[in-house]
Design an enzyme around this catalytic site. Structure first.
Site, short mmCIF file in Angstrom:
data_model
loop_
_atom_site.label_atom_id
_atom_site.label_comp_id
_atom_site.label_asym_id
_atom_site.label_seq_id
_atom_site.Cartn_x
_atom_site.Cartn_y
_atom_site.Cartn_z
N LYS A 1 0.86 -1.19 0.00
CA LYS A 1 0.00 0.00 0.00
C LYS A 1 0.89 1.23 0.00
CE LYS A 1 -0.33 2.25 3.18
NZ LYS A 1 -0.21 3.24 4.22
N SER B 1 7.66 -0.28 7.35
CA SER B 1 8.33 0.43 6.27
C SER B 1 7.46 1.43 5.53
CB SER B 1 8.89 -0.58 5.25
OG SER B 1 7.84 -1.33 4.67
N GLY B 2 6.24 1.71 6.02
CA GLY B 2 5.41 2.72 5.41
C GLY B 2 4.63 2.27 4.19
N GLY C 1 1.85 -4.90 7.47
CA GLY C 1 1.05 -5.59 8.47
C GLY C 1 -0.44 -5.42 8.24
N ASP D 1 -4.75 1.45 8.77
CA ASP D 1 -4.63 1.18 7.34
C ASP D 1 -5.40 -0.06 6.88
OD1 ASP D 1 -3.05 3.35 6.73
OD2 ASP D 1 -1.15 2.27 6.90
#
Length: 299
Positions: free
Chosen positions: A11, A101-102, A106, A140
């Protein structure tokens, strides 16, 4: 036994504006989210009890943290509880994407788990219980469950369909730095932004990059202050031939470069790999919609 697999696509926040802070302590956000062909993989199989196995290039980090804390385990147990059933399933997570990592690794894994288990357990993919459960697992997870180009707002719980985007090649680069989201938000300073949704659909990838230049990532400066390696990544992407835009995704440290075609992204990947062999570098492409969970074996 039936086995179902689901891709957990990377994402990417192609812009991320922080609009303010809410009374509940969460930040009000506005972001354009896209997905990439690069992905983790979730596989679920009927079993007499629950288990989670983790493998893949970045699996060891999650194994060291303990599988009980993993979002995949939490998603499986939460969905089973909502459905009033036992979480009798063996899950395998193949972790191909860097951790913390942005790029929503997860959260994407949790959303893919919900989709795979819904398919395994005979629950419709658009069942409202999945949508209601998603935000309880993470900010997210709702947009990853949506699985298509989208805008998200609020603290991530508001998700609507995004613009129609042109075919876009992407290059993801991570310098091997873990960036806890809470630390980046804590380091953020300055005025709040306004929403930045695109005023129109871009006509091609160059136009898309131009529209994005008028927007930004409000967490970028904070993340770079915590890890100057992010500045190096952005500079390396900008220096590659054909890079139309370089930007950090989410709270970092992964950065993304936009290119007109896959060949240009692959060439840039090879160039950065030669100069920075310890970085994670992945040429990929924009994915308009994450593929649905599918049955891969039914004995």
């Amino acid at each position: 036994m039936t086995t179902v697999s689901a891709a957990a696509a990377a994402k990417l926040n192609l812009y991320l504006h922080v609009l303010g802070k809410r009374p509940d302590g969460y930040h009000e956000l506005d972001s354009l989210v896209v997905f990439a062909t690069a992905h983790d993989l979730i596989t679920v199989t009927e079993a007499p009890g629950f288990s989670l196995a983790i493998d893949g290039p970045f699996g060891s980090t999650l194994v060291a943290e303990g599988t009980g804390r993993n979002l995949v385990s939490r998603a499986a147990h939460a969905l089973a509880d909502v459905l009033g059933r036992d979480p009798h399933v063996a899950i395998r997570l193949t972790k191909n994407l860097p951790v913390a990592s942005g790029i929503g690794g997860g959260s994407a894994d949790a959303a893919a788990t919900l989709k795979a288990l819904a398919e395994l357990w005979g629950v419709a993919q658009d069942d409202p219980r999945l949508v209601e459960l998603a935000p309880t697992l993470g900010a997210d997870v709702p947009v990853c469950l949506f699985g298509r180009t989208a805008y998200f707002g609020g603290a991530g719980e508001q998700v609507v369909a995004g613009p129609i985007l042109p075919p876009t090649a992407l290059l993801l680069v991570n310098p091997g730095v873990h960036m806890p989201t809470k630390d980046v938000f804590a380091a953020r300073t300055g005025a709040w932004s306004t929403a930045g949704r695109l005023e129109r659909d871009p006509v091609d990838v160059a136009d898309f990059a131009q529209l994005l230049r008028a927007r930004g990532n409000d967490l970028g400066a904070a993340a770079e202050s915590l890890s100057p390696a992010i500045t190096d990544v952005l500079a390396a992407l900008d220096a590659t031939p054909g890079c139309l835009l370089a930007r950090m995704s989410g709270s970092g440290a992964t950065c993304v470069g936009l290119y007109a075609d896959v060949a240009a992204a692959a060439s840039a990947a090879a160039l950065i790999n030669r100069v920075r062999p310890t970085w994670w570098v992945k040429a990929t492409a924009l994915l308009p919609e994450v593929p649905a969970a599918e049955v891969v074996a039914d004995a």
